[in-house]
Design a protein around this motif. Sequence first.
Motif, PDB file in Angstrom:
ATOM      1  N   LYS A 113      -9.914 -25.566 -10.821  1.00  0.00           N
ATOM      2  CA  LYS A 113     -10.822 -25.501 -11.970  1.00  0.00           C
ATOM      3  C   LYS A 113     -10.296 -26.432 -13.057  1.00  0.00           C
ATOM      4  CE  LYS A 113     -10.807 -21.061 -13.145  1.00  0.00           C
ATOM      5  NZ  LYS A 113     -11.158 -19.672 -13.518  1.00  0.00           N
ATOM      6  N   GLY A 136     -14.278 -21.124  -9.409  1.00  0.00           N
ATOM      7  CA  GLY A 136     -13.639 -19.808  -9.282  1.00  0.00           C
ATOM      8  C   GLY A 136     -13.259 -19.558  -7.835  1.00  0.00           C
ATOM      9  N   SER A 137     -12.576 -18.438  -7.582  1.00  0.00           N
ATOM     10  CA  SER A 137     -12.106 -18.094  -6.227  1.00  0.00           C
ATOM     11  C   SER A 137     -11.452 -19.305  -5.553  1.00  0.00           C
ATOM     12  CB  SER A 137     -13.251 -17.567  -5.369  1.00  0.00           C
ATOM     13  OG  SER A 137     -13.788 -16.422  -5.949  1.00  0.00           O
ATOM     14  N   GLU A 139      -8.618 -19.775  -4.471  1.00  0.00           N
ATOM     15  CA  GLU A 139      -7.725 -19.451  -3.355  1.00  0.00           C
ATOM     16  C   GLU A 139      -8.393 -19.628  -1.993  1.00  0.00           C
ATOM     17  OE1 GLU A 139      -8.252 -17.555  -6.010  1.00  0.00           O
ATOM     18  OE2 GLU A 139      -6.308 -17.324  -6.998  1.00  0.00           O
ATOM     19  N   ASP A 152      -3.809 -23.681  -9.869  1.00  0.00           N
ATOM     20  CA  ASP A 152      -4.477 -22.531 -10.477  1.00  0.00           C
ATOM     21  C   ASP A 152      -3.486 -21.701 -11.281  1.00  0.00           C
ATOM     22  OD1 ASP A 152      -6.635 -20.933 -11.068  1.00  0.00           O
ATOM     23  OD2 ASP A 152      -6.648 -19.867  -9.158  1.00  0.00           O
ATOM     24  N   ILE A 153      -4.047 -20.733 -11.994  1.00  0.00           N
ATOM     25  CA  ILE A 153      -3.225 -19.830 -12.793  1.00  0.00           C
ATOM     26  C   ILE A 153      -2.659 -18.719 -11.922  1.00  0.00           C
ATOM     27  CG2 ILE A 153      -3.469 -18.003 -14.513  1.00  0.00           C
ATOM     28  CD1 ILE A 153      -5.274 -19.958 -16.031  1.00  0.00           C
ATOM     29  N   VAL A 154      -1.368 -18.466 -12.070  1.00  0.00           N
ATOM     30  CA  VAL A 154      -0.732 -17.346 -11.383  1.00  0.00           C
ATOM     31  C   VAL A 154      -0.188 -16.417 -12.456  1.00  0.00           C
ATOM     32  CG1 VAL A 154       1.096 -16.625  -9.813  1.00  0.00           C
ATOM     33  CG2 VAL A 154      -0.091 -18.794  -9.424  1.00  0.00           C
ATOM     34  N   GLU A 155      -0.620 -15.140 -12.376  1.00  0.00           N
ATOM     35  CA  GLU A 155      -0.104 -14.182 -13.351  1.00  0.00           C
ATOM     36  C   GLU A 155       0.886 -13.261 -12.639  1.00  0.00           C
ATOM     37  OE1 GLU A 155      -3.096 -11.967 -15.427  1.00  0.00           O
ATOM     38  OE2 GLU A 155      -1.615 -10.986 -16.698  1.00  0.00           O
ATOM     39  N   THR A 156       0.376 -12.325 -11.850  1.00  0.00           N
ATOM     40  CA  THR A 156       1.285 -11.427 -11.114  1.00  0.00           C
ATOM     41  C   THR A 156       1.660 -12.019  -9.753  1.00  0.00           C
ATOM     42  OG1 THR A 156      -0.582 -10.328 -10.082  1.00  0.00           O
ATOM     43  CG2 THR A 156       0.209  -9.408 -12.167  1.00  0.00           C
ATOM     44  N   GLY A 157       0.861 -12.941  -9.243  1.00  0.00           N
ATOM     45  CA  GLY A 157       1.091 -13.513  -7.919  1.00  0.00           C
ATOM     46  C   GLY A 157       0.388 -12.714  -6.823  1.00  0.00           C
ATOM     47  N   LYS A 158      -0.314 -11.645  -7.232  1.00  0.00           N
ATOM     48  CA  LYS A 158      -0.947 -10.748  -6.258  1.00  0.00           C
ATOM     49  C   LYS A 158      -2.067 -11.449  -5.472  1.00  0.00           C
ATOM     50  CE  LYS A 158      -2.071  -5.916  -6.148  1.00  0.00           C
ATOM     51  NZ  LYS A 158      -3.105  -5.045  -6.644  1.00  0.00           N
ATOM     52  N   THR A 159      -2.884 -12.206  -6.174  1.00  0.00           N
ATOM     53  CA  THR A 159      -4.010 -12.877  -5.494  1.00  0.00           C
ATOM     54  C   THR A 159      -3.498 -13.827  -4.415  1.00  0.00           C
ATOM     55  OG1 THR A 159      -5.165 -12.803  -7.614  1.00  0.00           O
ATOM     56  CG2 THR A 159      -6.174 -14.118  -5.892  1.00  0.00           C
TER      57      THR A 159
END
Length: 207
Positions: A113, A136-137, A139, A152-159
Amino acid sequence: MINVALPKGRLGEKVYDMFARAGFECPSILENNRKLIFEGDKVCCFWVKPSDVAIYVERGAADVGVVGKDIILEYQPDVYEMLDLKLGACRMCVATKKDFHDDPEKTLRVATKFSRIARRYYAEKCRDIDIIHLNGSIELAPILGLSDVIVDIVETGKTLLENNLEPIETIVPISARLIANKAAYKFKTGEIGTLIRELNRQVNGND
Ligand code: PRP
């Protein structure tokens, strides 16, 4: 009166709490309704889509706003970046499938994005890339073979984890920033200055 563009959502609510503690309250914002504009004694706050905050501030519809560093780097709005609020911390990363082997001789297909950020990052590395701009999406792109990597943005890494992807490089740390319209900062220096001082005290514990 300062006009404030707040990013709609959880980050915006935390930011509003900081404004209220700084003495810039707007109590009607806490009412549970679908209104978008709220007036207090010193501020008029409005909820804006996070990616639109910089546009409101750049064009003067808002005097100040709060926006992620990712948006500032991507759109480079003509505003003053005043303060790191240290909220919404995450990082801009390159990520890919766990078994991906990079061939530096080949053009790297990058889905994102954040086309500008990605372009700048690979230009510095003199790497030939093909940008695939998605909204979006992101991944999904390497999983379906649309791209080799994503930015992309990584916050918790969960996605990433739940989609069998992994971060391989960090481009830049991201957090929420207070931005100000350039003309408003000149004409409302006193009010905006007080707001910045009070917010700075909360974030850094000093002036
Ligand atoms: C962002 C980002 C990742 C996710 C990362 O997506 O694009 O998909 O958050 O968070 P995590 O590391 O905590 O899992 P967002 O929710 O903004 O939606 P998007 O897919 O529309 O970009």
